[in-house]
Motif scaffolding. Sequence first.
Motif, PDB file in Angstrom:
ATOM      1  N   VAL A  84      31.222 -53.559  71.374  1.00  0.00           N
ATOM      2  CA  VAL A  84      29.785 -53.564  71.087  1.00  0.00           C
ATOM      3  C   VAL A  84      29.551 -53.624  69.582  1.00  0.00           C
ATOM      4  O   VAL A  84      28.727 -54.401  69.090  1.00  0.00           O
ATOM      5  N   LEU A  85      30.280 -52.806  68.828  1.00  0.00           N
ATOM      6  CA  LEU A  85      30.105 -52.787  67.374  1.00  0.00           C
ATOM      7  C   LEU A  85      30.540 -54.111  66.738  1.00  0.00           C
ATOM      8  O   LEU A  85      29.898 -54.586  65.801  1.00  0.00           O
ATOM      9  N   ALA A  86      31.606 -54.719  67.246  1.00  0.00           N
ATOM     10  CA  ALA A  86      32.044 -56.009  66.702  1.00  0.00           C
ATOM     11  C   ALA A  86      30.996 -57.081  66.953  1.00  0.00           C
ATOM     12  O   ALA A  86      30.726 -57.918  66.089  1.00  0.00           O
ATOM     13  N   THR A  87      30.386 -57.046  68.129  1.00  0.00           N
ATOM     14  CA  THR A  87      29.334 -58.007  68.458  1.00  0.00           C
ATOM     15  C   THR A  87      28.100 -57.780  67.589  1.00  0.00           C
ATOM     16  O   THR A  87      27.490 -58.732  67.101  1.00  0.00           O
ATOM     17  N   LEU A  88      27.747 -56.532  67.398  1.00  0.00           N
ATOM     18  CA  LEU A  88      26.582 -56.181  66.577  1.00  0.00           C
ATOM     19  C   LEU A  88      26.855 -56.449  65.092  1.00  0.00           C
ATOM     20  O   LEU A  88      25.931 -56.753  64.331  1.00  0.00           O
ATOM     21  N   ASN A  89      28.106 -56.375  64.686  1.00  0.00           N
ATOM     22  CA  ASN A  89      28.478 -56.547  63.285  1.00  0.00           C
ATOM     23  C   ASN A  89      28.206 -57.961  62.772  1.00  0.00           C
ATOM     24  O   ASN A  89      27.850 -58.139  61.611  1.00  0.00           O
ATOM     25  N   VAL A  90      28.352 -58.967  63.621  1.00  0.00           N
ATOM     26  CA  VAL A  90      28.189 -60.352  63.172  1.00  0.00           C
ATOM     27  C   VAL A  90      26.780 -60.618  62.635  1.00  0.00           C
ATOM     28  O   VAL A  90      26.619 -61.016  61.476  1.00  0.00           O
ATOM     29  N   PRO A  91      25.710 -60.402  63.427  1.00  0.00           N
ATOM     30  CA  PRO A  91      24.384 -60.678  62.865  1.00  0.00           C
ATOM     31  C   PRO A  91      24.010 -59.725  61.730  1.00  0.00           C
ATOM     32  O   PRO A  91      23.338 -60.136  60.778  1.00  0.00           O
ATOM     33  N   LEU A  92      24.453 -58.472  61.813  1.00  0.00           N
ATOM     34  CA  LEU A  92      24.122 -57.534  60.736  1.00  0.00           C
ATOM     35  C   LEU A  92      24.759 -57.941  59.418  1.00  0.00           C
ATOM     36  O   LEU A  92      24.132 -57.858  58.363  1.00  0.00           O
ATOM     37  N   THR A  93      25.985 -58.390  59.472  1.00  0.00           N
ATOM     38  CA  THR A  93      26.663 -58.834  58.247  1.00  0.00           C
ATOM     39  C   THR A  93      25.975 -60.058  57.670  1.00  0.00           C
ATOM     40  O   THR A  93      25.788 -60.160  56.454  1.00  0.00           O
ATOM     41  N   LEU A  94      25.565 -60.978  58.528  1.00  0.00           N
ATOM     42  CA  LEU A  94      24.890 -62.183  58.036  1.00  0.00           C
ATOM     43  C   LEU A  94      23.506 -61.868  57.473  1.00  0.00           C
ATOM     44  O   LEU A  94      23.095 -62.450  56.464  1.00  0.00           O
ATOM     45  N   VAL A  95      22.782 -60.950  58.105  1.00  0.00           N
ATOM     46  CA  VAL A  95      21.455 -60.582  57.608  1.00  0.00           C
ATOM     47  C   VAL A  95      21.561 -59.819  56.287  1.00  0.00           C
ATOM     48  O   VAL A  95      20.777 -60.042  55.366  1.00  0.00           O
ATOM     49  N   ASN A  96      22.525 -58.931  56.183  1.00  0.00           N
ATOM     50  CA  ASN A  96      22.665 -58.113  54.983  1.00  0.00           C
ATOM     51  C   ASN A  96      23.261 -58.864  53.805  1.00  0.00           C
ATOM     52  O   ASN A  96      23.118 -58.426  52.658  1.00  0.00           O
ATOM     53  N   ASN A  97      23.930 -59.982  54.054  1.00  0.00           N
ATOM     54  CA  ASN A  97      24.595 -60.725  52.982  1.00  0.00           C
ATOM     55  C   ASN A  97      24.343 -62.218  53.101  1.00  0.00           C
ATOM     56  O   ASN A  97      25.258 -62.995  53.359  1.00  0.00           O
ATOM     57  N   PRO A  98      23.107 -62.667  52.899  1.00  0.00           N
ATOM     58  CA  PRO A  98      22.803 -64.097  53.042  1.00  0.00           C
ATOM     59  C   PRO A  98      23.303 -64.900  51.838  1.00  0.00           C
ATOM     60  O   PRO A  98      22.561 -65.188  50.893  1.00  0.00           O
ATOM     61  N   VAL A  99      24.565 -65.257  51.864  1.00  0.00           N
ATOM     62  CA  VAL A  99      25.202 -65.967  50.753  1.00  0.00           C
ATOM     63  C   VAL A  99      24.587 -67.352  50.570  1.00  0.00           C
ATOM     64  O   VAL A  99      24.530 -67.872  49.461  1.00  0.00           O
ATOM     65  N   TRP A 100      24.100 -67.953  51.633  1.00  0.00           N
ATOM     66  CA  TRP A 100      23.589 -69.314  51.596  1.00  0.00           C
ATOM     67  C   TRP A 100      22.261 -69.442  50.863  1.00  0.00           C
ATOM     68  O   TRP A 100      21.847 -70.532  50.522  1.00  0.00           O
ATOM     69  N   LEU A 101      21.565 -68.328  50.633  1.00  0.00           N
ATOM     70  CA  LEU A 101      20.292 -68.403  49.908  1.00  0.00           C
ATOM     71  C   LEU A 101      20.550 -68.563  48.417  1.00  0.00           C
ATOM     72  O   LEU A 101      21.501 -68.024  47.865  1.00  0.00           O
ATOM     73  N   ALA A 123      37.021 -57.485  61.832  1.00  0.00           N
ATOM     74  CA  ALA A 123      38.418 -57.656  62.240  1.00  0.00           C
ATOM     75  C   ALA A 123      39.009 -56.324  62.700  1.00  0.00           C
ATOM     76  O   ALA A 123      39.739 -56.275  63.699  1.00  0.00           O
ATOM     77  N   GLY A 124      38.685 -55.247  61.993  1.00  0.00           N
ATOM     78  CA  GLY A 124      39.158 -53.927  62.412  1.00  0.00           C
ATOM     79  C   GLY A 124      38.598 -53.533  63.769  1.00  0.00           C
ATOM     80  O   GLY A 124      39.299 -52.943  64.600  1.00  0.00           O
ATOM     81  N   LEU A 125      37.347 -53.876  64.005  1.00  0.00           N
ATOM     82  CA  LEU A 125      36.734 -53.573  65.297  1.00  0.00           C
ATOM     83  C   LEU A 125      37.362 -54.393  66.427  1.00  0.00           C
ATOM     84  O   LEU A 125      37.557 -53.884  67.532  1.00  0.00           O
ATOM     85  N   VAL A 126      37.689 -55.635  66.146  1.00  0.00           N
ATOM     86  CA  VAL A 126      38.361 -56.453  67.159  1.00  0.00           C
ATOM     87  C   VAL A 126      39.729 -55.867  67.475  1.00  0.00           C
ATOM     88  O   VAL A 126      40.138 -55.791  68.641  1.00  0.00           O
ATOM     89  N   MET A 127      40.434 -55.421  66.439  1.00  0.00           N
ATOM     90  CA  MET A 127      41.731 -54.776  66.675  1.00  0.00           C
ATOM     91  C   MET A 127      41.563 -53.505  67.506  1.00  0.00           C
ATOM     92  O   MET A 127      42.358 -53.236  68.407  1.00  0.00           O
ATOM     93  N   ALA A 128      40.536 -52.730  67.207  1.00  0.00           N
ATOM     94  CA  ALA A 128      40.284 -51.508  67.979  1.00  0.00           C
ATOM     95  C   ALA A 128      39.895 -51.844  69.417  1.00  0.00           C
ATOM     96  O   ALA A 128      40.248 -51.122  70.347  1.00  0.00           O
ATOM     97  N   ALA A 129      39.184 -52.949  69.603  1.00  0.00           N
ATOM     98  CA  ALA A 129      38.785 -53.349  70.954  1.00  0.00           C
ATOM     99  C   ALA A 129      39.990 -53.801  71.771  1.00  0.00           C
ATOM    100  O   ALA A 129      40.003 -53.648  72.995  1.00  0.00           O
ATOM    101  N   LEU A 130      40.988 -54.344  71.115  1.00  0.00           N
ATOM    102  CA  LEU A 130      42.175 -54.824  71.811  1.00  0.00           C
ATOM    103  C   LEU A 130      43.269 -53.768  71.911  1.00  0.00           C
ATOM    104  O   LEU A 130      44.274 -53.989  72.592  1.00  0.00           O
ATOM    105  N   ASP A 131      43.096 -52.634  71.263  1.00  0.00           N
ATOM    106  CA  ASP A 131      44.105 -51.576  71.243  1.00  0.00           C
ATOM    107  C   ASP A 131      44.153 -50.858  72.584  1.00  0.00           C
ATOM    108  O   ASP A 131      43.174 -50.266  73.014  1.00  0.00           O
ATOM    109  N   ARG A 132      45.297 -50.904  73.214  1.00  0.00           N
ATOM    110  CA  ARG A 132      45.465 -50.249  74.513  1.00  0.00           C
ATOM    111  C   ARG A 132      46.196 -48.927  74.388  1.00  0.00           C
ATOM    112  O   ARG A 132      46.623 -48.356  75.386  1.00  0.00           O
TER     113      ARG A 132
END
Length: 174
Positions: A84-101, A123-132
């Motif tokens: 959930v956090l990895a999914t939420l992280n994508v738009p939040l990172t793009l909104v907080n850091n609009p490099v293209w402007l 990337a850390g969240l994806v690793m945590a999501a895959l950690d068994r």
Amino acid sequence: MDLLRLIARPLLAAPFVVDGLDAVTRPAKHVERLKVVTNGLERLGLPPVMDADAALLARASGAVSVLAGLGLATGVAPRSCATVLATLNVPLTLVNNPVWLRSSAQVRTERLSGLTRGAALGAGLVMAALDRGGKPSLAWWLSNEREHRAELSAVREATAAAVEQAVASRYVEV
């Protein structure tokens, strides 16, 4: 749970809990950051976002961030919370850091740094999501089960053939 997971998961979740609490309690700053991005999106033809909707969106994403962050930190469904956090992280990172402007070189460098920091957290969240936690995956369990069944079947066939041969040789000798 080993010591690394005991320390790493709360540290990975901490920024999301803190930022989520800020979004829930004081959404104005988050709405302003969203406006910077939505102005560009409106020029592309997307409908405008009302301030009330943006505040509700900021509070809702903040609440999800807090709940998922606490779940990850405490080890309650950590893989689901990390997803959930990895999914939420994508738009939040793009909104907080609009490099293209368009902006000054210093602001662009700061935004690029924030973007790479957000990507590293993702990337850390994806690793945590895959950690068994050292446990084998479902694919391994299924493959292992098939191998054992094949081995067991081969042993049964060999045993049946040996018994058949022993019985046949006993009747021939008599």
